[in-house]
Structure formats: structure tokens, C-alpha cells
Design an enzyme around this catalytic site. Structure first.
Site, PDB file in Angstrom:
ATOM      1  N   ASP A 163       0.571  -3.929  -3.920  1.00 19.19           N
ATOM      2  CA  ASP A 163       0.774  -2.328  -3.597  1.00 19.19           C
ATOM      3  C   ASP A 163      -0.550  -1.723  -3.938  1.00 19.19           C
ATOM      4  OD1 ASP A 163       1.682   0.036  -3.505  1.00 19.19           O
ATOM      5  OD2 ASP A 163       3.801  -0.490  -4.281  1.00 19.19           O
ATOM      6  N   GLU A 191      -0.126  -5.009  16.364  1.00 20.37           N
ATOM      7  CA  GLU A 191      -0.234  -4.185  17.383  1.00 20.37           C
ATOM      8  C   GLU A 191       0.134  -5.293  18.744  1.00 20.37           C
ATOM      9  OE1 GLU A 191      -3.980  -3.691  19.243  1.00 20.37           O
ATOM     10  OE2 GLU A 191      -3.472  -1.522  19.954  1.00 20.37           O
ATOM     11  N   ASP A 193       4.515  -0.626   7.615  1.00 16.50           N
ATOM     12  CA  ASP A 193       5.994  -1.235   7.766  1.00 16.50           C
ATOM     13  C   ASP A 193       6.756  -0.011   8.356  1.00 16.50           C
ATOM     14  OD1 ASP A 193       5.602  -3.599   7.198  1.00 16.50           O
ATOM     15  OD2 ASP A 193       5.683  -3.363   5.226  1.00 16.50           O
TER      16      ASP A 193
HETATM   17  C1  LIG Z   1       3.755  -4.124   9.899  1.00 19.10           C
HETATM   18  S1  LIG Z   1       2.318  -4.912   8.929  1.00 19.10           S
HETATM   19  C2  LIG Z   1       0.885  -4.152   9.608  1.00 19.10           C
HETATM   20  C3  LIG Z   1      -0.233  -5.286   9.110  1.00 19.10           C
HETATM   21  C4  LIG Z   1      -1.735  -4.931   9.809  1.00 19.10           C
HETATM   22  N1  LIG Z   1      -2.263  -3.761   9.516  1.00 19.10           N
HETATM   23  C5  LIG Z   1      -1.699  -5.326  11.331  1.00 19.10           C
HETATM   24  O1  LIG Z   1      -1.812  -4.034  12.134  1.00 19.10           O
HETATM   25  O2  LIG Z   1      -1.377  -6.351  11.883  1.00 19.10           O
HETATM   26  C6  LIG Z   1       2.326  -3.828   7.416  1.00 19.10           C
HETATM   27  C7  LIG Z   1       1.592  -4.214   6.257  1.00 19.10           C
HETATM   28  O3  LIG Z   1       1.584  -3.280   5.183  1.00 19.10           O
HETATM   29  C8  LIG Z   1       1.643  -3.921   4.002  1.00 19.10           C
HETATM   30  N2  LIG Z   1       2.123  -3.056   2.989  1.00 19.10           N
HETATM   31  C9  LIG Z   1       3.392  -2.519   2.994  1.00 19.10           C
HETATM   32  N3  LIG Z   1       3.424  -1.627   1.853  1.00 19.10           N
HETATM   33  C10 LIG Z   1       2.149  -1.635   1.359  1.00 19.10           C
HETATM   34  C11 LIG Z   1       1.726  -0.887  -0.069  1.00 19.10           C
HETATM   35  N4  LIG Z   1       2.469  -0.385  -0.522  1.00 19.10           N
HETATM   36  N5  LIG Z   1       0.512  -1.363  -0.242  1.00 19.10           N
HETATM   37  C12 LIG Z   1      -0.419  -2.297   0.450  1.00 19.10           C
HETATM   38  N6  LIG Z   1       0.338  -2.744   1.543  1.00 19.10           N
HETATM   39  C13 LIG Z   1       1.394  -2.612   2.046  1.00 19.10           C
HETATM   40  C14 LIG Z   1       2.675  -5.185   4.398  1.00 19.10           C
HETATM   41  O4  LIG Z   1       2.863  -6.188   3.405  1.00 19.10           O
HETATM   42  C15 LIG Z   1       2.340  -5.446   5.675  1.00 19.10           C
HETATM   43  O5  LIG Z   1       1.520  -6.506   5.762  1.00 19.10           O
END
Ligand SMILES: C[S@@+](CC[C@H](N)C(=O)[O-])C[C@H]1O[C@@H](n2cnc3c(N)ncnc32)[C@H](O)[C@@H]1O
Length: 234
Positions: A117, A216, A139
Site C-alpha cells: 500500500d 488500458e 482500481d
Molecule cells: C486497475 S490496476 C492498474 C494497474 C496499472 N497502473 C495499469 O494501468 O495497468 C490498479 C492497481 O493499483 C494497485 N493499488 C490499489 N490500491 C493501492 C494502494 N493503496 N497502494 C498501491 N497500489 C494500489 C492495485 O494492486 C492494482 O495493481
């Protein structure tokens, strides 16, 4: 470095889903055991270190990517900008392994990782220490009852405002219109951020150094149109 205390963040709701999808191969396990301890950063000691000294390459500024997923963008930016140190945060272990693999294959010395996180990192970073922050396809939490799990919120922007230098850039991408609304409702009234958009082409056009990400590509395949939102720390 300033000793200004970090403001408290809102309750740390789980903003992410899975942490691990599949069992790592022996090579991946050896990267996890061997490379990660060298590259991971300790949020507790960040304020004691000049941030640029975290990197074995000489760097003049530091950028943060939050939720780097498969690390496509993190690795692209680190390769394109050898004079910049990148901190990547991602709790999903498969993504961390992808980043470790690419860092090793490319011999990158300007990337450090926090395999969890981002919020403890935001609390630990010195004030005004980052010149760019990326939140790319956070997310979506599309169900109304889960909307409060969305990472981008007023307290999250407060935490970013503390660690971003004046003039620093915040890039947020999303393919979910309701999430874009959540972002804009938090950012537009926020006194520390200014939205740079001049019209629809501003949020429909990817950034010039945008490599695309897996998430994306999935959104585009499923007919959702990404939005690219850019804010300046003012
Ligand atoms: C929908 S994915 C998108 C991943 C990447 N940025 C992409 O565009 O392909 C969102 C990512 O954010 C991460 N994530 C969610 N909450 C987070 C947090 N509090 N700190 C760090 N990463 C987080 C998730 O594990 C996930 O891999």
C-alpha cells in the site's frame, strides 16, 4: 529535509483486491528473495534520507508511481529518464515480480519499490520531495457500496499535496467516468492542485511519453475510453 509532520490519512480501507495470483517460478522466487530486499524501501526511514540518495544511479529528482500493476509504465519511464529516480508502489506480488524481472534484465539503477500500500510511503516521504506522481487506472470499485474504497479522495490529495514540490505534476488516468468525476470533485476545489485541461482533447489525448499499460489495453478492448487528467501542484 523538513521535519514537518505528515497529516493523518483517512482510514486505510482496502483499495486493492488480490495480493498474489499464482505461485512464482523458481527464478521469480529468487528475484523476490534476492533482488527485492535490495530494492525495497522502508517507509519508516524515508524522511531521514535525502530522497535522491535512495538510488544507486545519480538522480536529480524523484517521481512516484502508485499502483504500477504490470510495471509497463514504471519501467518505460525509468528507461526513458535515467536521471530521475522512480519509486514504484504495488501490493500485487505478480506486478512486483514483473518489475523486478525488468529491472534486472535492463540493469536499471534508478528504481526502488514498495511492494505494498502506498499510504505508509506518503506518510514517510519528506515534504515537497516529488516532482511527478502517477496514478494510472486506479482500481475502479464500480459498485456504489464500494466507492469509498477508491484511492483518490480529498485526504489522498492532501497527502500528495504535502509531498509534491510546487509545480510538480500529478497524472491520473481512468477509464471509468464515475471515477473521473470522483477525481475532479476532489481535485478541482482543492487549493493545492490546478487542473491543466483546456478542453476535451486535453483529457482524451494520452501524455506524449505514454507507453500504454495492460489495464488500458483491456479497457480499450472492452470499449471504454480512457481519460488522462493532469494537475499541477500550486
Ligand atoms: C486497475 S490496476 C492498474 C494497474 C496499472 N497502473 C495499469 O494501468 O495497468 C490498479 C492497481 O493499483 C494497485 N493499488 C490499489 N490500491 C493501492 C494502494 N493503496 N497502494 C498501491 N497500489 C494500489 C492495485 O494492486 C492494482 O495493481
Amino acid at each position: 529535509m523538513t521535519a514537518e509532520p505528515a497529516p493523518p490519512l483517512h482510514d486505510e480501507l482496502r483499495s486493492f483486491g488480490r495480493k498474489r495470483a499464482r505461485k512464482p517460478s523458481p527464478r521469480q522466487q529468487s528475484l523476490w528473495d534476492g533482488a527485492l530486499p535490495r530494492l525495497r524501501i522502508d517507509p519508516a526511514v524515508l524522511d531521514a534520507t535525502p530522497l535522491t540518495a535512495l538510488f544507486s544511479a545519480p538522480v536529480t529528482e524523484v517521481w512516484l508511481e502508485i499502483g504500477f500493476g504490470g510495471a509497463e509504465h514504471l519501467i518505460h519511464q525509468a528507461t526513458l529518464n535515467p536521471g530521475v529516480g522512480l519509486i514504484g508502489c504495488e501490493p500485487f506480488e505478480d506486478g512486483v515480480i514483473k518489475a523486478l524481472t525488468a529491472i534486472e534484465e535492463r540493469g536499471l539503477r534508478n528504481v526502488r519499490l514498495h511492494p505494498d500500500d502506498v499510504r505508509p510511503i506518503l506518510r514517510g516521504l519528506p515534504a515537497a520531495s516529488l516532482t511527478k506522481v502517477f496514478v494510472l487506472f486506479p482500481d475502479p470499485w464500480p459498485k456504489a457500496r464500494h466507492a469509498k474504497r477508491r484511492l483518490v479522495s480529498k485526504p489522498f490529495l492532501d497527502a500528495l499535496a504535502r509531498v509534491m514540490l510546487l509545480g510538480a505534476e500529478l497524472r491520473i488516468a481512468t477509464d471509468i467516468p464515475a471515477y473521473a468525476r470522483t477525481v475532479l470533485e476532489a481535485a478541482i476545489p482543492h487549493s493545492a492542485f490546478s487542473w491543466t485541461a483546456t478542453g476535451p482533447s486535453s483529457w482524451r489525448t494520452p501524455w506524449p511519453d505514454w507507453p500504454g499499460t495492460r489495464y488500458e489495453a483491456k479497457a480499450l478492448r472492452e470499449g471504454r475510453r480512457p481519460m488522462f487528467l493532469t494537475f499541477l501542484r500550486v
